[in-house]
Write a protein that holds these residues in place. Structure first.
Motif, PDB file in Angstrom:
ATOM      1  N   MET A   1       0.840  -1.197   0.000  1.00  0.00           N
ATOM      2  CA  MET A   1       0.000   0.000   0.000  1.00  0.00           C
ATOM      3  C   MET A   1       0.877   1.249   0.000  1.00  0.00           C
ATOM      4  O   MET A   1       1.936   1.283   0.623  1.00  0.00           O
ATOM      5  N   LEU A   2       0.415   2.266  -0.704  1.00  0.00           N
ATOM      6  CA  LEU A   2       1.077   3.563  -0.733  1.00  0.00           C
ATOM      7  C   LEU A   2       0.127   4.594  -0.132  1.00  0.00           C
ATOM      8  O   LEU A   2      -1.069   4.584  -0.424  1.00  0.00           O
ATOM      9  N   SER A   3       0.658   5.460   0.706  1.00  0.00           N
ATOM     10  CA  SER A   3      -0.171   6.501   1.289  1.00  0.00           C
ATOM     11  C   SER A   3       0.635   7.791   1.377  1.00  0.00           C
ATOM     12  O   SER A   3       1.833   7.815   1.071  1.00  0.00           O
ATOM     13  N   LYS A  13       1.521   8.703  -6.057  1.00  0.00           N
ATOM     14  CA  LYS A  13       0.931   8.399  -7.360  1.00  0.00           C
ATOM     15  C   LYS A  13       2.005   8.075  -8.396  1.00  0.00           C
ATOM     16  O   LYS A  13       1.783   7.246  -9.283  1.00  0.00           O
ATOM     17  N   LEU A  14       3.170   8.719  -8.275  1.00  0.00           N
ATOM     18  CA  LEU A  14       4.284   8.398  -9.166  1.00  0.00           C
ATOM     19  C   LEU A  14       4.713   6.953  -8.957  1.00  0.00           C
ATOM     20  O   LEU A  14       4.938   6.207  -9.919  1.00  0.00           O
ATOM     21  N   ALA A  15       4.837   6.540  -7.690  1.00  0.00           N
ATOM     22  CA  ALA A  15       5.221   5.156  -7.404  1.00  0.00           C
ATOM     23  C   ALA A  15       4.193   4.179  -7.957  1.00  0.00           C
ATOM     24  O   ALA A  15       4.550   3.160  -8.571  1.00  0.00           O
ATOM     25  N   ALA A  16       2.912   4.482  -7.770  1.00  0.00           N
ATOM     26  CA  ALA A  16       1.860   3.591  -8.259  1.00  0.00           C
ATOM     27  C   ALA A  16       1.891   3.480  -9.779  1.00  0.00           C
ATOM     28  O   ALA A  16       1.755   2.383 -10.341  1.00  0.00           O
ATOM     29  N   VAL A  29      -3.303   3.382  -3.652  1.00  0.00           N
ATOM     30  CA  VAL A  29      -2.865   4.647  -3.060  1.00  0.00           C
ATOM     31  C   VAL A  29      -4.020   5.195  -2.232  1.00  0.00           C
ATOM     32  O   VAL A  29      -5.124   5.364  -2.750  1.00  0.00           O
ATOM     33  N   VAL A  30      -3.756   5.467  -0.961  1.00  0.00           N
ATOM     34  CA  VAL A  30      -4.794   6.029  -0.098  1.00  0.00           C
ATOM     35  C   VAL A  30      -4.256   7.269   0.594  1.00  0.00           C
ATOM     36  O   VAL A  30      -3.083   7.347   0.945  1.00  0.00           O
ATOM     37  N   GLY A  31      -5.129   8.248   0.778  1.00  0.00           N
ATOM     38  CA  GLY A  31      -4.743   9.490   1.429  1.00  0.00           C
ATOM     39  C   GLY A  31      -4.951   9.432   2.930  1.00  0.00           C
ATOM     40  O   GLY A  31      -5.307   8.393   3.493  1.00  0.00           O
TER      41      GLY A  31
END
Length: 230
Positions: A1-3, A13-16, A29-31
């Motif tokens: 997960m990316l946050s 978002k770049l990583a995703a 991606v979650v904020g």
């Protein structure tokens, strides 16, 4: 997960995007709102990278929620010694980035891309590795504008520049007027070409995964952000 918190959204978002393009992997991606709207309804566990470039209290709240759900955390954030009472962030494994908006965004973005490049093969991955070793962009940015408008790939650079200049930044789909600096890439230019009639359009001629980093690297080498403030 990316946050993420704050302008860390661009790095996440770049990583995703890089994981999807280079590995064919969909990484969510979650904020910061994930603490209320996502995490309570999903299973815990796994690894999470938090690009904590926003308010430190938001980063801490998000980190604590992810930890509670059983995630193994890595925070990308400014040095904890700069965070005062929020030095509680020091208990989490972290990659520290410089405190200023441009440098922090650049270092976070480089790490985001390196995450996806690890183990990736193919011509595009090799070109991106070469570009990361020698980031450059000779771009002329205007001085007179009221708002920064950006396409998807340029979010990281746009939000960092907005913070440095203390000007608003909006996605191109949400722009409704005002003198604008439009940041895009050659592959996304068609979406904002209509805005170039009355505004200054800067199109970065690089791979969309490296373009925001190239612009940030060029900003570090010029006095633009200081002279353009106000």
């Amino acid at each position: 997960m990316l946050s993420y918190t704050g302008k860390g959204s661009g790095a996440a978002k770049l990583a995703a995007a890089a994981f999807a393009a280079l590995k064919g992997e969909a990484v969510p991606v979650v904020g910061p709102e994930a603490t209320h709207h996502v995490l309570p309804f999903v299973g815990g566990g796994g690894k999470a990278v938090v690009f904590g470039l926003g308010d430190p209290s938001d980063t801490l709240r998000l980190a604590e929620a992810l930890k509670l759900m059983g995630y193994e955390l890595l925070l990308v954030r400014p040095a904890a010694r700069l965070l005062g009472a929020l030095s509680k962030l020091e208990v989490y494994e972290s990659l520290e980035v410089p405190p200023d908006p441009i440098s922090s965004a650049l270092e976070a973005g480089k790490f985001a891309l390196e995450l996806a490049l690890e183990g990736s093969e193919g011509p595009r991955a090799e070109r991106l590795r070469e570009d990361l070793r020698d980031l450059r962009a000779e771009l002329e940015l205007p001085r007179e504008f009221d708002v920064i408008v950006y396409t998807e790939s340029m979010e990281l650079a746009a939000l960092a520049l907005a913070e440095a200049l203390r000007k608003p930044a909006v996605h191109a789909q949400h722009y409704y007027g005002g003198r604008a600096l439009v940041l895009t890439t050659t592959t996304e230019e068609a979406w904002v070409r209509r805005l170039s009639l009355k505004n200054k359009l800067v199109s970065v001629p690089y791979d969309p995964l490296i373009a925001p980093l190239s612009l940030l690297a060029s900003l570090k080498l010029t006095p633009y952000t200081e002279a353009g403030r106000g």
